[in-house]
Write a protein that holds these residues in place. Structure first.
Motif, mmCIF file in Angstrom:
data_model
loop_
_atom_site.group_PDB
_atom_site.id
_atom_site.type_symbol
_atom_site.label_atom_id
_atom_site.label_comp_id
_atom_site.label_asym_id
_atom_site.label_seq_id
_atom_site.Cartn_x
_atom_site.Cartn_y
_atom_site.Cartn_z
ATOM 1 N N HIS A 1 33.262 -3.691 -27.404
ATOM 2 C CA HIS A 1 32.096 -3.045 -26.808
ATOM 3 C C HIS A 1 31.827 -3.698 -25.465
ATOM 4 N N ALA A 2 31.581 -2.881 -24.448
ATOM 5 C CA ALA A 2 31.280 -3.386 -23.113
ATOM 6 C C ALA A 2 30.025 -2.696 -22.614
ATOM 7 N N THR A 3 29.075 -3.475 -22.147
ATOM 8 C CA THR A 3 27.835 -2.923 -21.612
ATOM 9 C C THR A 3 27.527 -3.635 -20.312
ATOM 10 N N PRO A 4 27.203 -2.905 -19.244
ATOM 11 C CA PRO A 4 26.856 -3.559 -17.987
ATOM 12 C C PRO A 4 25.606 -4.400 -18.150
ATOM 13 N N ARG A 5 25.510 -5.482 -17.379
ATOM 14 C CA ARG A 5 24.361 -6.380 -17.484
ATOM 15 C C ARG A 5 23.046 -5.710 -17.115
ATOM 16 N N SER A 6 23.077 -4.779 -16.182
ATOM 17 C CA SER A 6 21.851 -4.148 -15.724
ATOM 18 C C SER A 6 21.500 -2.891 -16.508
ATOM 19 N N ALA A 7 22.247 -2.618 -17.567
ATOM 20 C CA ALA A 7 22.030 -1.383 -18.321
ATOM 21 C C ALA A 7 20.757 -1.469 -19.145
ATOM 22 N N SER A 8 20.129 -0.350 -19.301
ATOM 23 C CA SER A 8 18.945 -0.251 -20.133
ATOM 24 C C SER A 8 19.355 -0.363 -21.592
ATOM 25 N N SER A 9 18.450 -0.825 -22.429
ATOM 26 C CA SER A 9 18.764 -0.958 -23.850
ATOM 27 C C SER A 9 18.845 0.402 -24.530
ATOM 28 N N LEU B 1 20.819 2.798 -23.596
ATOM 29 C CA LEU B 1 22.173 3.323 -23.459
ATOM 30 C C LEU B 1 23.021 2.915 -24.662
ATOM 31 N N PRO B 2 23.854 3.819 -25.165
ATOM 32 C CA PRO B 2 24.715 3.456 -26.293
ATOM 33 C C PRO B 2 25.826 2.519 -25.830
ATOM 34 N N PRO B 3 26.362 1.697 -26.724
ATOM 35 C CA PRO B 3 27.474 0.819 -26.344
ATOM 36 C C PRO B 3 28.712 1.655 -26.018
ATOM 37 N N VAL B 4 29.528 1.141 -25.127
ATOM 38 C CA VAL B 4 30.745 1.833 -24.703
ATOM 39 C C VAL B 4 31.913 1.198 -25.449
ATOM 40 N N ARG B 5 32.815 2.023 -25.954
ATOM 41 C CA ARG B 5 33.951 1.520 -26.716
ATOM 42 C C ARG B 5 35.207 1.539 -25.852
ATOM 43 N N SER C 1 43.981 6.198 -18.907
ATOM 44 C CA SER C 1 43.119 6.827 -17.897
ATOM 45 C C SER C 1 41.648 6.698 -18.275
ATOM 46 N N HIS C 2 41.337 6.957 -19.515
ATOM 47 C CA HIS C 2 39.943 6.891 -19.965
ATOM 48 C C HIS C 2 39.411 5.458 -19.894
ATOM 49 N N SER C 3 40.218 4.483 -20.300
ATOM 50 C CA SER C 3 39.789 3.083 -20.287
ATOM 51 C C SER C 3 39.590 2.573 -18.864
ATOM 52 N N VAL D 1 33.457 2.548 -13.962
ATOM 53 C CA VAL D 1 32.051 2.969 -13.986
ATOM 54 C C VAL D 1 31.160 1.791 -14.374
ATOM 55 N N LEU D 2 31.561 1.017 -15.388
ATOM 56 C CA LEU D 2 30.754 -0.125 -15.813
ATOM 57 C C LEU D 2 30.672 -1.191 -14.735
ATOM 58 N N LYS D 3 31.794 -1.461 -14.065
ATOM 59 C CA LYS D 3 31.780 -2.462 -12.995
ATOM 60 C C LYS D 3 30.946 -1.996 -11.802
#
Length: 64
Positions: A4-12, A14-18, A45-47, A53-55
């Motif tokens: 699971h990867a979530t950006p540091r500035s993301a709101s709580s 938002l669902p986790p990204v797989r 490609s998707h990864s 987008v996360l970075k």
């Protein structure tokens, strides 16, 4: 297994990204270039798109 990867500035709200474990290297280190290899349907490609987008959500980036 997926990570699971979530950006540091993301709101709580938002669902986790797989991201597949095989592509964890996209979030590690400071390499300028990153290369993924694998067969059809491995999620390259998707990864890579998700990682970009996360970075970009963490800090402004120029993505070419």
């Amino acid at each position: 297994m997926t990570a699971h990867a979530t950006p540091r500035s993301a709101s709580s709200s938002l669902p986790p990204v797989r991201i597949p474990e095989a592509f964890r290297f996209l979030f590690e280190g400071k390499a300028r270039y990153r290369v993924g290899h694998g067969g059809r349907g491995s999620g390259k490609s998707h990864s890579f798109a998700t990682a970009l987008v996360l970075k970009a959500a963490q800090q402004p980036k120029r993505i070419l």
